[in-house]
Write an enzyme that holds these catalytic residues in place. Structure first.
Site, PDB file in Angstrom:
ATOM      1  N   GLU A  88      61.809  57.161  -2.534  1.00 15.47           N
ATOM      2  CA  GLU A  88      62.760  56.215  -3.138  1.00 15.47           C
ATOM      3  C   GLU A  88      63.811  55.744  -2.143  1.00 15.47           C
ATOM      4  OE1 GLU A  88      63.038  58.088  -7.620  1.00 15.47           O
ATOM      5  OE2 GLU A  88      64.422  58.746  -6.067  1.00 15.47           O
ATOM      6  N   PRO A  89      63.432  55.007  -1.138  1.00 16.90           N
ATOM      7  CA  PRO A  89      64.438  54.567  -0.167  1.00 16.90           C
ATOM      8  C   PRO A  89      65.343  53.477  -0.723  1.00 16.90           C
ATOM      9  CG  PRO A  89      62.335  53.521   0.291  1.00 16.90           C
ATOM     10  CD  PRO A  89      62.096  54.473  -0.850  1.00 16.90           C
ATOM     11  N   ARG A 120      83.198  51.846   1.147  1.00 13.91           N
ATOM     12  CA  ARG A 120      82.689  53.002   1.884  1.00 13.91           C
ATOM     13  C   ARG A 120      83.676  53.599   2.901  1.00 13.91           C
ATOM     14  NH1 ARG A 120      78.719  53.316   4.611  1.00 13.91           N
ATOM     15  NH2 ARG A 120      77.860  55.235   3.770  1.00 13.91           N
ATOM     16  N   TYR A 169      84.324  57.346   1.982  1.00 14.42           N
ATOM     17  CA  TYR A 169      83.607  58.333   2.816  1.00 14.42           C
ATOM     18  C   TYR A 169      84.045  58.336   4.272  1.00 14.42           C
ATOM     19  CZ  TYR A 169      80.239  57.002  -0.874  1.00 14.42           C
ATOM     20  OH  TYR A 169      79.631  56.668  -2.043  1.00 14.42           O
ATOM     21  N   CYS A 204      96.298  46.351  -1.867  1.00 16.78           N
ATOM     22  CA  CYS A 204      97.558  47.085  -1.798  1.00 16.78           C
ATOM     23  C   CYS A 204      97.280  48.568  -1.804  1.00 16.78           C
ATOM     24  CB  CYS A 204      98.436  46.728  -2.980  1.00 16.78           C
ATOM     25  SG  CYS A 204      99.188  45.162  -2.740  1.00 16.78           S
ATOM     26  N   GLU A 205      96.872  49.069  -0.670  1.00 16.13           N
ATOM     27  CA  GLU A 205      96.442  50.452  -0.570  1.00 16.13           C
ATOM     28  C   GLU A 205      96.394  50.774   0.926  1.00 16.13           C
ATOM     29  OE1 GLU A 205      95.121  51.965  -3.570  1.00 16.13           O
ATOM     30  OE2 GLU A 205      94.807  53.833  -2.509  1.00 16.13           O
TER      31      GLU A 205
END
Ligand code: LLP
Length: 450
Positions: free
Chosen positions: A290-291, A330, A334, A361-362
């Site tokens: 299942e790629p 991402r 991560y 705003c982060e």
């Protein structure tokens, strides 16, 4: 420079993908823009299918839709002879809306709802991958209600822990996914399946994680699964003839990344399964993988327009772009790393060290820390590479930023496959309760007529 698929630098010194000048794509479709190299996606599907064909007699390659799924992507998959893994009613709906053949759909998820199960049973999907005892009961009763039998795999935690980010490891014992082998739950699940009247156990599934750079953990998991198939045969007297080994092959995000080739993964898996089948005198099961990421990841490029450039003296230069964690979560989630180039200055010397900030705003909305790029001005086009997987599919509307458009490029043509979200789209589902409108009207009334 990390140039994959049909990417090249053209005579104007611009980045070109699928025969399309990326600067032209920006003026035609605007930014942020997700550009997908359609030929590269098709090539990756074919590598998987051809490699399976070469090493194993009976197989299916099931694309993991969570990596990137739209109706056009479903159509591409169907044309290439791929099957599809979905994990929600929404992904299933997308596939069915694109008229993807339901008999090539596999349904995953650790918390399928009754309505999702009904939707899938009614559509006639291929297999449910069952994740818990509670799902077994629910599936059995829902199948009975609908008058159908659900064909299933049970998801096993083989206990293999690959070397990848903790959030994307899934085969370890302490995981929300699947049934443990060592604690006996997997065998108990097999027994439960055999008791259920509206469930037919057809095989086993496992998935050990994602963005994995070694073939050994995959092989280890395959060997464990084969040994469990044998144990089931010996103790329950049934031979399950389908084995789905999940996805997880890593891709190149950075120039020095060296993932194994698709063929080396498939050949080692096929070898492991064949050797154990012969050792155990077990019939060769149909083999499935299942790629997701390795089909679409390197085919995607995120294109942004440079806006504010801010120097923090003696520390760094922040270059802000018109997207960020709303279209690529991402890096924030991560600490994922990417390479970039300036699409309209692709050949200019990379003489400035900058950091690329998103517009949300982060503080954590940084797309790339410390990258060498040509000197940048407002209006330049920044391309972040290898963003085809888990970016558009994880896009969100934080700060009410509309999600970007997606184009497929191929042979000098570009086709919009997802329209850019508009501000009207953003408020489409918002409702103002009547009473609020009334209060406002009353205030207005009082102002006119005190
Ligand atoms: N099969 C199952 C059951 C899965 O859970 C996954 C991914 C795949 C297949 C496909 O794995 P791939 O070949 O794409 O590695 N959002 C994370 C990745 C989450 C992966 C979830 N499962 C990221 O952006 O890295």
């Amino acid at each position: 420079m990390l140039l994959t698929g049909t990417m090249k630098i053209n005579q104007k010194g611009h980045l070109e993908i699928g025969g399309c000048d990326v600067v032209d794509l920006a003026s035609q479709y605007g930014t942020p823009l997700n550009i997908m190299d359609e030929s590269l996606i098709r090539t990756r599907c074919r590598y998987y299918l051809q490699s399976m064909e070469k090493h194993y007699p009976d197989f299916e390659v099931i694309y993991a839709g969570k990596a990137f799924l739209t109706k056009a992507m479903c159509r591409l998959l169907e044309e290439e002879g791929m099957s599809l893994d979905v994990v929600s009613g929404g992904e299933l709906y997308t596939a069915l809306a694109a008229e993807f053949p339901p008999e090539r759909i596999y349904f995953h998820g650790n918390n399928k709802t009754v309505s999702e199960i009904e939707q899938a049973l009614e559509a006639g999907i291929s297999r449910f991958i069952v994740d818990s005892f509670s799902e077994l009961d629910l599936l059995d009763s829902t199948a009975q209600k609908i008058g159908k039998k659900a064909e299933i795999y049970i998801r096993i935690k083989p206990g293999v822990v690959p070397d990848t980010h903790q959030y994307i490891q899934t085969g370890q014992v302490d995981s929300k996914f699947g049934f443990g082998l060592s604690d006996g739950q997997a065998m108990e699940a097999v027994e439960k399946c055999l008791e259920k009247k509206h469930i037919s156990l057809r095989g086993l599934h496992c998935h050990i994680g994602s963005q994995i750079f070694q073939t050994e953990p995959f092989v280890q998991a395959a060997l464990i699964m084969m040994s469990f198939l044998r144990e089931i045969a010996l103790t329950k007297n049934i031979q399950l003839l389908e084995l789905n080994l999940g996805g997880g092959l890593g891709i190149r995000y950075l120039e020095n990344d060296q993932p194994p080739s698709i063929d080396s993964l498939i050949s080692s898996l096929a070898e492991a399964v064949k050797s154990k089948a012969s050792e155990y005198n077990y019939p060769l099961p149909k083999l499935m993988i299942e790629p997701g990421r390795s089909i679409v990841g390197e085919a995607g490029t995120s294109l942004y327009t440079v806006g504010t450039i801010k120097d923090v003296p003696g520390i760094r230069r922040y270059v802000s772009v018109d997207g960020g964690m709303s279209d690529n979560l991402r890096p924030a989630l991560y600490k994922a790393k990417y390479e970039a180039l300036v699409a309209n200055k692709a050949e200019e010397p990379r003489e400035e060290l900058v950091s690329i900030a998103g517009k949300a705003c982060e503080s954590g909305d940084m797309l790339i820390w410390d990258v060498h790029l040509p000197s940048l001005q407002r209006g330049d086009l920044l391309a972040i590479l290898s963003t085809g997987a888990y970016t558009y599919s994880m896009a969100n509307n934080y700060n009410r930023i509309p999600r970007p458009a997606v184009v497929f490029v191929r042979g000098g043509n570009s086709d919009l496959v997802v329209k850019r979200e508009s501000y009207e789209d953003l408020v489409m589902n918002d409702m103002i309760p009547k009473r609020m409108k009334k209060i406002r009207d009353e205030l207005a009334q009082k102002a006119v007529n005190p």
